[in-house]
Design a protein around this motif. Structure first.
Motif, PDB file in Angstrom:
ATOM      1  N   GLU A  52     -51.962 -28.645 -16.358  1.00  0.00           N
ATOM      2  CA  GLU A  52     -51.261 -28.483 -17.619  1.00  0.00           C
ATOM      3  C   GLU A  52     -50.499 -29.762 -17.958  1.00  0.00           C
ATOM      4  N   ASP A  53     -50.481 -30.079 -19.256  1.00  0.00           N
ATOM      5  CA  ASP A  53     -49.739 -31.246 -19.707  1.00  0.00           C
ATOM      6  C   ASP A  53     -48.252 -31.032 -19.502  1.00  0.00           C
ATOM      7  N   VAL A  54     -47.573 -32.040 -18.978  1.00  0.00           N
ATOM      8  CA  VAL A  54     -46.127 -31.968 -18.805  1.00  0.00           C
ATOM      9  C   VAL A  54     -45.461 -32.199 -20.156  1.00  0.00           C
ATOM     10  N   GLN A  55     -44.578 -31.299 -20.537  1.00  0.00           N
ATOM     11  CA  GLN A  55     -43.856 -31.414 -21.795  1.00  0.00           C
ATOM     12  C   GLN A  55     -42.861 -32.566 -21.724  1.00  0.00           C
ATOM     13  N   TYR A  56     -42.958 -33.483 -22.679  1.00  0.00           N
ATOM     14  CA  TYR A  56     -42.092 -34.665 -22.650  1.00  0.00           C
ATOM     15  C   TYR A  56     -40.653 -34.281 -22.968  1.00  0.00           C
ATOM     16  N   GLU A  57     -39.732 -34.760 -22.152  1.00  0.00           N
ATOM     17  CA  GLU A  57     -38.301 -34.544 -22.352  1.00  0.00           C
ATOM     18  C   GLU A  57     -37.605 -35.894 -22.309  1.00  0.00           C
ATOM     19  N   TYR A  58     -36.911 -36.214 -23.363  1.00  0.00           N
ATOM     20  CA  TYR A  58     -36.242 -37.499 -23.480  1.00  0.00           C
ATOM     21  C   TYR A  58     -34.868 -37.427 -22.823  1.00  0.00           C
ATOM     22  N   ALA A  59     -34.579 -38.382 -21.930  1.00  0.00           N
ATOM     23  CA  ALA A  59     -33.270 -38.449 -21.277  1.00  0.00           C
ATOM     24  C   ALA A  59     -32.299 -39.164 -22.213  1.00  0.00           C
ATOM     25  N   ARG A  60     -31.285 -38.454 -22.697  1.00  0.00           N
ATOM     26  CA  ARG A  60     -30.346 -39.033 -23.658  1.00  0.00           C
ATOM     27  C   ARG A  60     -29.557 -40.194 -23.057  1.00  0.00           C
ATOM     28  N   ASN A  61     -29.227 -40.099 -21.801  1.00  0.00           N
ATOM     29  CA  ASN A  61     -28.450 -41.139 -21.135  1.00  0.00           C
ATOM     30  C   ASN A  61     -29.185 -41.589 -19.878  1.00  0.00           C
ATOM     31  N   PRO A  62     -30.264 -42.372 -20.020  1.00  0.00           N
ATOM     32  CA  PRO A  62     -31.043 -42.748 -18.837  1.00  0.00           C
ATOM     33  C   PRO A  62     -30.274 -43.600 -17.847  1.00  0.00           C
ATOM     34  N   ASN A  63     -29.235 -44.295 -18.317  1.00  0.00           N
ATOM     35  CA  ASN A  63     -28.481 -45.140 -17.396  1.00  0.00           C
ATOM     36  C   ASN A  63     -27.702 -44.323 -16.369  1.00  0.00           C
ATOM     37  N   PHE A  64     -27.479 -43.024 -16.646  1.00  0.00           N
ATOM     38  CA  PHE A  64     -26.826 -42.181 -15.654  1.00  0.00           C
ATOM     39  C   PHE A  64     -27.701 -42.018 -14.410  1.00  0.00           C
ATOM     40  N   TYR A  65     -29.013 -42.213 -14.580  1.00  0.00           N
ATOM     41  CA  TYR A  65     -29.949 -41.996 -13.479  1.00  0.00           C
ATOM     42  C   TYR A  65     -30.605 -43.303 -13.058  1.00  0.00           C
ATOM     43  N   PHE A  66     -29.883 -44.426 -13.230  1.00  0.00           N
ATOM     44  CA  PHE A  66     -30.522 -45.704 -12.945  1.00  0.00           C
ATOM     45  C   PHE A  66     -30.842 -45.869 -11.466  1.00  0.00           C
ATOM     46  N   SER A  67     -30.196 -45.104 -10.594  1.00  0.00           N
ATOM     47  CA  SER A  67     -30.473 -45.226  -9.166  1.00  0.00           C
ATOM     48  C   SER A  67     -31.685 -44.407  -8.735  1.00  0.00           C
ATOM     49  N   VAL A  68     -32.252 -43.593  -9.638  1.00  0.00           N
ATOM     50  CA  VAL A  68     -33.460 -42.843  -9.291  1.00  0.00           C
ATOM     51  C   VAL A  68     -34.589 -43.842  -9.020  1.00  0.00           C
ATOM     52  N   GLY A  69     -35.174 -43.742  -7.864  1.00  0.00           N
ATOM     53  CA  GLY A  69     -36.185 -44.698  -7.438  1.00  0.00           C
ATOM     54  C   GLY A  69     -35.780 -45.450  -6.188  1.00  0.00           C
ATOM     55  N   ASP A  70     -34.510 -45.336  -5.789  1.00  0.00           N
ATOM     56  CA  ASP A  70     -34.068 -45.988  -4.564  1.00  0.00           C
ATOM     57  C   ASP A  70     -34.592 -45.272  -3.320  1.00  0.00           C
ATOM     58  N   SER A  71     -34.707 -43.952  -3.398  1.00  0.00           N
ATOM     59  CA  SER A  71     -35.198 -43.183  -2.249  1.00  0.00           C
ATOM     60  C   SER A  71     -36.724 -43.160  -2.266  1.00  0.00           C
ATOM     61  N   PRO A  72     -37.351 -43.211  -1.098  1.00  0.00           N
ATOM     62  CA  PRO A  72     -38.823 -43.254  -1.064  1.00  0.00           C
ATOM     63  C   PRO A  72     -39.445 -41.903  -1.396  1.00  0.00           C
ATOM     64  N   LEU A  73     -40.680 -41.971  -1.888  1.00  0.00           N
ATOM     65  CA  LEU A  73     -41.506 -40.787  -2.091  1.00  0.00           C
ATOM     66  C   LEU A  73     -42.405 -40.592  -0.882  1.00  0.00           C
ATOM     67  N   TYR A  74     -42.695 -39.354  -0.553  1.00  0.00           N
ATOM     68  CA  TYR A  74     -43.646 -39.087   0.523  1.00  0.00           C
ATOM     69  C   TYR A  74     -44.308 -37.739   0.267  1.00  0.00           C
ATOM     70  N   TYR A  75     -45.480 -37.550   0.887  1.00  0.00           N
ATOM     71  CA  TYR A  75     -46.274 -36.335   0.704  1.00  0.00           C
ATOM     72  C   TYR A  75     -46.310 -35.538   1.994  1.00  0.00           C
ATOM     73  N   ASP A  76     -46.155 -34.239   1.866  1.00  0.00           N
ATOM     74  CA  ASP A  76     -46.388 -33.317   2.970  1.00  0.00           C
ATOM     75  C   ASP A  76     -47.838 -32.843   2.921  1.00  0.00           C
ATOM     76  N   ASN A  77     -48.449 -32.710   4.113  1.00  0.00           N
ATOM     77  CA  ASN A  77     -49.811 -32.183   4.224  1.00  0.00           C
ATOM     78  C   ASN A  77     -50.773 -32.988   3.333  1.00  0.00           C
ATOM     79  N   THR A  78     -51.023 -34.205   3.749  1.00  0.00           N
ATOM     80  CA  THR A  78     -51.821 -35.130   2.933  1.00  0.00           C
ATOM     81  C   THR A  78     -53.249 -34.639   2.714  1.00  0.00           C
ATOM     82  N   GLU A  79     -53.830 -33.946   3.675  1.00  0.00           N
ATOM     83  CA  GLU A  79     -55.217 -33.500   3.513  1.00  0.00           C
ATOM     84  C   GLU A  79     -55.342 -32.486   2.380  1.00  0.00           C
ATOM     85  N   VAL A  80     -54.453 -31.526   2.328  1.00  0.00           N
ATOM     86  CA  VAL A  80     -54.508 -30.531   1.251  1.00  0.00           C
ATOM     87  C   VAL A  80     -54.191 -31.192  -0.090  1.00  0.00           C
TER      88      VAL A  80
END
Length: 583
Positions: free
Chosen positions: A388-416
């Motif tokens: 399903e297409d993700v509904q776009y939501e505009y962040a009114r104050n994106p600078n409040f979340y400027f630190s998003v991206g500092d923590s790494p992403l990782y996947y659980d159960n890579t095969e599935v």
């Protein structure tokens, strides 16, 4: 976050201002207007960034409201038009530039799709051929930055042959620094094609060679130095840390150093870096110390050894005996240029970097690329996948979340997760091949981008072919630092690459990118989606979110889908609805 001064707007601009901010009449009771002769002060809790001391009035942030004025919009559109013009084709042909005739013949023979240059390419070639001062370039992915710089370097090679009988007596002249092996192999392939434009006066291996940190390969380079050396930044850092003697052979005679994807090596810090290019750098980033090492090696090779220590230090600080430096990246920023200008050289030219107007965190991409964002879930009853297409939501104050991206992403159960991703790609291809969407279907090859947890060789062995039918399937090929195969008339290829290895890659006849979401960095995403935009072609980028398996500490601030939308917002992208718009 600093709060700007109160803005006074002309009363006549009230309707257009409210319309631009999408305010509706029934909401006006929540807004307060303070009458001033022929002016008004607009305050609103929803748009404010700070509360006045008496608690009655919210002061709006200047940056939030200024962009809705007509003057600011006109200025923004004019600036974006200028950026688009710089990165799109001009009427200048390669044969009209002062490149060596053998280089022009090589381009005509092996790169027939390149007929006209972009404005950025023209400026890079002219600045490189002048060879007078260092410069930094920021331009879209696909604008031809790397290719144009290499074309200028190859012109230097033929001029070098005309001047000297053997380049091995004069050492390595050019060093190209790259972030990954895939890009190193691409440069090597380009050199071989450009060098076939004219008769070779020396063996081809002496034109360029990839620097590999192994005893046998280092001995080969030491014994027969190439004109052009291609090296990974991490390998150079390793050799520098070991004080390896090979550096005494490569560095002393360098005339030019090209840092491709240079924003990965420049150690800018803090909030400015996140806003300009929020992407994790290499763990050891000591660009100034590497440049200092080049200076010292260059000084030690000079014939005149009668200079005093004071004179030598003076010459080093003034930029004397420093190779010409070229910094190339789609995500170079003003902080990057500011750092290089202060720490490395005070004679830095810039191409495509503007400070006055910074739209979308100083990053843009081609308007001819369409982006899709899917949320993939599994129906527990039928065990079938749902896209399903993700509904776009505009962040009114994106600078409040400027630190998003500092923590790494990782996947659980890579095969599935890999199974769900491949099945989602197949379902997407089936939709593309439907009669009303055939114009968006792949014409030749596709690119599959997987997170760092997925080994590309394992992925290609597990899924040998991906498609809907035998005639509409793609043979998986891993990109892991080896030669990139050329397109074959009877074969459709699905290039599989790790997200961290995509930078700078030029893949012919790739118009679709299938990306299993792998980053919260706007700069990383811009370089992933830009793989289809070589020569500014139209293309589609399909992004797949698997909230069940995708994990990050940043999801405590924003959930998975909102974090992905924030990344797209940072680069000014609003994803299209695949099932509604592409018809």
């Amino acid at each position: 976050m600093k709060c700007g001064s109160r803005l006074n707007f002309d009363v006549k601009k009230i309707p257009s201002l409210l319309a631009g901010m999408k305010f509706y009449p029934h909401m006006l009771r929540t807004y307060r207007f303070h009458a001033i002769p022929n002016r008004f002060q607009f305050t609103c809790r929803r748009w404010a960034s700070n509360l006045k001391g008496d608690g009655s009035t919210w002061i709006i942030n200047e940056n939030d409201i200024k962009k809705y004025s007509s003057e600011s919009k006109d200025l923004a559109h004019a600036h974006l038009f200028m950026i688009n013009e710089q990165n799109e084709h001009s009427q200048v042909r390669f044969d009209k530039l002062p490149l060596h005739k053998n280089v022009k013949e090589g381009i005509l023979a092996h790169f027939p799709e390149i007929k006209y240059l972009t404005h950025v390419q023209v400026r890079i070639i002219r600045a490189s051929l002048m060879n007078r001062f260092p410069f930094m370039v920021r331009a879209w992915n696909g604008s031809g930055k790397s290719f144009s710089a290499l074309a200028a370097v190859m012109s230097f090679y033929y001029q070098f042959l005309d001047k000297f009988t053997s380049e091995t007596e004069h050492g390595c002249q050019v060093l190209i620094v790259v972030p990954n092996k895939n890009l190193a192999q691409q440069y090597q392939a380009w050199v071989e094609k450009l060098a076939t434009g004219g008769p070779l006066q020396e063996p081809l291996k002496k034109i360029s060679q990839i620097l590999e940190v192994s005893l046998s390969r280092l001995e080969d380079i030491k014994r027969d130095l190439p004109f052009l050396c291609i090296a990974e930044y991490e390998d150079l850092e390793r050799l520098k840390g070991l004080n390896h003697p090979i550096l005494d052979h490569i560095l002393p005679n360098l005339k030019t150093i090209i840092f491709d994807e240079s924003d990965l090596y420049i150690p800018t810090e803090g909030r400015q870096r996140r806003l300009a290019a929020p992407e994790p750098r290499f763990i050891t980033t000591s660009l100034p110390s590497f440049i200092q090492l080049c200076r010292e090696r260059s000084l030690s090779s000079r014939i005149n050894t009668e200079l005093s220590e004071i004179e030598r230090e003076k010459n080093m600080k003034s930029g004397s005996w420093l190779p010409n430096l070229i910094f190339l990246s789609a995500t170079n920023s003003y902080p990057c240029a500011d750092y290089v200008g202060k720490k490395i050289t005070n004679r830095l030219g810039i191409i495509g970097i503007y400070r006055k107007f910074l739209p979308f965190w100083n990053m843009n991409s081609s308007r001819k690329i369409h982006h899709m964002l899917f949320k993939v879930t599994k129906n527990q009853r039928t065990d079938s996948l749902q896209l399903e297409d993700v509904q776009y939501e505009y962040a009114r104050n994106p600078n409040f979340y400027f630190s998003v991206g500092d923590s790494p992403l990782y996947y659980d159960n890579t095969e599935v997760a890999a199974d769900m991703f491949v099945e989602s790609v197949r379902k997407t291809l089936a939709e593309l091949y439907k009669s009303h969407r055939t114009k968006f279907a792949p014409k030749k090859n596709i690119l599959i981008v997987v997170p760092k947890e997925f080994d590309v060789s394992w992925f290609c062995e597990r899924y040998e072919r991906i498609g809907t039918t035998p005639l509409r399937s793609f043979e998986c090929f891993p990109l892991k630092g080896e030669a990139i195969p050329e397109s074959h008339e009877q074969k459709q290829i699905a290039y599989v690459v790790s997200a961290s290895e995509t930078r700078g890659l030029h893949l012919r006849e790739v118009g679709q990118v299938f990306h299993l979401w792998s980053t919260l960095s706007a700069a990383s995403y811009l370089n992933i989606s830009g793989r289809i935009s070589y020569l500014i072609r139209e293309g589609l980028v399909f992004n797949y979110l698997l909230p069940e398996f995708l994990k990050s500490q940043d999801f405590q601030k924003l959930n998975c889908t909102r974090s992905a939308l924030l990344v797209l917002q940072r680069v000014g992208i609003q994803p299209k609805k695949f099932f509604e718009t592409l018809r």
